[in-house]
Scaffold this motif. Sequence first.
Motif, mmCIF file in Angstrom:
data_model
loop_
_atom_site.group_PDB
_atom_site.id
_atom_site.type_symbol
_atom_site.label_atom_id
_atom_site.label_comp_id
_atom_site.label_asym_id
_atom_site.label_seq_id
_atom_site.Cartn_x
_atom_site.Cartn_y
_atom_site.Cartn_z
ATOM 1 N N VAL A 1 -2.828 1.933 7.212
ATOM 2 C CA VAL A 1 -1.568 2.128 6.471
ATOM 3 C C VAL A 1 -1.765 3.125 5.328
ATOM 4 C CG1 VAL A 1 0.049 0.986 4.908
ATOM 5 C CG2 VAL A 1 -0.503 -0.051 7.075
ATOM 6 N N PHE A 2 -2.962 3.086 4.726
ATOM 7 C CA PHE A 2 -3.247 4.051 3.669
ATOM 8 C C PHE A 2 -3.140 5.476 4.221
ATOM 9 C CE2 PHE A 2 -6.193 6.983 1.660
ATOM 10 C CZ PHE A 2 -5.776 6.928 0.336
ATOM 11 N N MET A 3 -3.693 5.672 5.417
ATOM 12 C CA MET A 3 -3.711 7.022 6.004
ATOM 13 C C MET A 3 -2.279 7.477 6.337
ATOM 14 S SD MET A 3 -7.231 7.116 7.307
ATOM 15 C CE MET A 3 -8.450 5.863 7.005
ATOM 16 N N THR A 4 -1.503 6.590 6.959
ATOM 17 C CA THR A 4 -0.155 7.011 7.356
ATOM 18 C C THR A 4 0.725 7.209 6.119
ATOM 19 O OG1 THR A 4 0.358 4.702 7.791
ATOM 20 C CG2 THR A 4 -0.183 6.036 9.692
ATOM 21 N N ALA A 5 0.540 6.355 5.107
ATOM 22 C CA ALA A 5 1.343 6.501 3.885
ATOM 23 C C ALA A 5 1.000 7.817 3.179
ATOM 24 C CB ALA A 5 1.115 5.319 2.955
ATOM 25 N N VAL B 1 1.868 6.679 -7.084
ATOM 26 C CA VAL B 1 0.975 7.789 -7.445
ATOM 27 C C VAL B 1 1.710 9.119 -7.273
ATOM 28 C CG1 VAL B 1 -1.142 9.015 -6.769
ATOM 29 C CG2 VAL B 1 -1.141 6.521 -6.925
ATOM 30 N N ARG B 2 2.525 9.197 -6.211
ATOM 31 C CA ARG B 2 3.291 10.427 -5.945
ATOM 32 C C ARG B 2 4.273 10.698 -7.094
ATOM 33 N NH1 ARG B 2 4.120 14.803 -4.578
ATOM 34 N NH2 ARG B 2 4.488 15.689 -2.532
ATOM 35 N N MET C 1 8.777 -0.335 -3.707
ATOM 36 C CA MET C 1 8.788 -1.259 -2.564
ATOM 37 C C MET C 1 10.048 -1.028 -1.723
ATOM 38 S SD MET C 1 6.062 -3.248 -2.758
ATOM 39 C CE MET C 1 6.100 -5.002 -2.458
ATOM 40 N N SER C 2 11.170 -0.839 -2.403
ATOM 41 C CA SER C 2 12.434 -0.767 -1.659
ATOM 42 C C SER C 2 12.557 0.503 -0.827
ATOM 43 C CB SER C 2 13.629 -0.914 -2.599
ATOM 44 O OG SER C 2 13.796 0.277 -3.317
ATOM 45 N N VAL C 3 11.789 1.539 -1.191
ATOM 46 C CA VAL C 3 11.813 2.784 -0.405
ATOM 47 C C VAL C 3 11.382 2.500 1.036
ATOM 48 C CG1 VAL C 3 10.592 5.003 -0.108
ATOM 49 C CG2 VAL C 3 11.463 4.357 -2.352
ATOM 50 N N PHE C 4 10.456 1.546 1.218
ATOM 51 C CA PHE C 4 9.875 1.304 2.538
ATOM 52 C C PHE C 4 10.302 -0.027 3.164
ATOM 53 C CE2 PHE C 4 6.914 3.824 -0.028
ATOM 54 C CZ PHE C 4 6.798 4.948 0.772
ATOM 55 N N ILE D 1 0.856 -1.202 0.000
ATOM 56 C CA ILE D 1 0.000 0.000 0.000
ATOM 57 C C ILE D 1 0.890 1.250 0.000
ATOM 58 C CG2 ILE D 1 -1.669 1.327 1.378
ATOM 59 C CD1 ILE D 1 -2.825 -1.442 2.276
ATOM 60 N N ARG D 2 1.945 1.217 0.810
ATOM 61 C CA ARG D 2 2.883 2.360 0.800
ATOM 62 C C ARG D 2 3.476 2.525 -0.598
ATOM 63 N NH1 ARG D 2 4.697 -0.478 5.698
ATOM 64 N NH2 ARG D 2 3.475 0.429 7.359
ATOM 65 N N ALA D 3 3.823 1.395 -1.216
ATOM 66 C CA ALA D 3 4.423 1.442 -2.556
ATOM 67 C C ALA D 3 3.420 1.989 -3.583
ATOM 68 C CB ALA D 3 4.905 0.054 -2.959
#
Length: 445
Positions: free
Chosen positions: A110-114, A88-89, A247-250, A81-83
């Motif tokens: 997780v959507f909210m925190t991301a 999108v960013r 994915m690797s960012v997080f 979800i973070r990825a």
Amino acid sequence: MNTPICDFVRKYAQSNAVRLHMPGHKGCGVLGVEPWDITEIDGADVLYQANGIIKQSQENAASLFGTAKTVYSVEGSSLCIRAMLYLVRVLAKASGKRPLIAAGRNAHKVFMTAAALLDIDVAWLYPENRETLLSCTLTAQAIEQYLSKAQELPLAVYLTSPDYLGNMVDIAAIAEVCHRYGVLLLVDNAHGAYLRFLPESYHPISLGADLCCDSAHKTLAVLTGGAYLHVAKTAPQLFVEHAEIAMSVFASTSPSYVILQSLDAANARLAGEYPGQLAALAQRVFTLKKTLRQHGYRLVGNEPLKITVAPKMCGYTGTELAALLCEKGIVCEASDPDFVVLMLTTDIGTDELAHLETVLCSLPLREPVVAWAPSAPHTVQRLSPREALLSPSEALPIEQCVGRVLAAATVSCPPAIPVVVCGEEINEEAVRCFAYYGITECRVI
Ligand SMILES: Cc1ncc(COP(=O)(O)O)c(C=O)c1O
């Protein structure tokens, strides 16, 4: 279908090599899995720069799910979800647009925190009909109405389907509407990896979503943590090219090879006997649901394998029913005052299903419990989620929080759907909702 990760690790374990590399247990220990718990040694490939056995295995998964690219997660759908939001960013930056996502209000925390961490603006979509916080069953017409009236089109619509209770929205119709407006469709399909393997696929990617995450561990025979990020063949090429970096960012730089093997082994089963077993189970669950309804239970949701009982009409709260099931050796996925959620997979036996049916149908019907669950409170945003999440905060009893701004997303876990989003002002309606779900304290700015 081949299993390159499993094959490599088994061969390595049998070689009795002197392990002068991580992890520290050196292949020995009390759990039994230690020989298979390796790290990114020579030949083991590198997750998120995959060019060997992990690449081959992920390509196997991509062909099974019919995607342009499938990337493994050993840190659940949470990582995916973070990825997705990171992608999108990046797309917003590439297209010079504001990073705005319109999301169903029942999104996982997780959507909210991301969104907060990535400074993504969120326009919340609420259900048309009165529903509890756990659901947001939006129709294609509702999405069309939102998009046609929006002063600024979002880059993406983000929906949770199936939701925690087993409600699936009409992804095909919603995808058609989104794409007509040039808007992407992202789906949190954490509960629906198996949908791809039904006689007719109900998987979001098959139905037109651009990106989705599946928690393989929730509904397939995969160890906890195993999940997929799927990029559709119709999605922007930028998503395919940036999926691994996203994915690797997080992600941790020490992925679990035990979980990777579990995902790899799942490919062989999914390509083999699984669809037949699934079709048979779906039929059995359909019949069981019919029997439970005939007994008087109200069931919620249209997801084939999940049974969500709303037992108040039969005189029990969800919490009471879960306790009664537990006395008979049946442990449910989750319960709250309104619902009991039961998750079935092909690894549940016929005898166990029969036991469930006997226990549920032997409970006497009682006078209905009359107490309504609150719906998602409508609150006013005072700070951006990012500003709120990154502010110092204090914990207070909820009754002292009216008029204060929520710092961290406070959740009833599971299912980790925030009652109030960080940055929103807590009002009386929200306090009633916190109290209903047994939340006694929250962090405010
Ligand atoms: C709807 C939904 N999305 C996402 C998640 C997070 O998934 P994971 O536990 O695989 O990180 C969950 C977890 O329960 C969930 O219910």
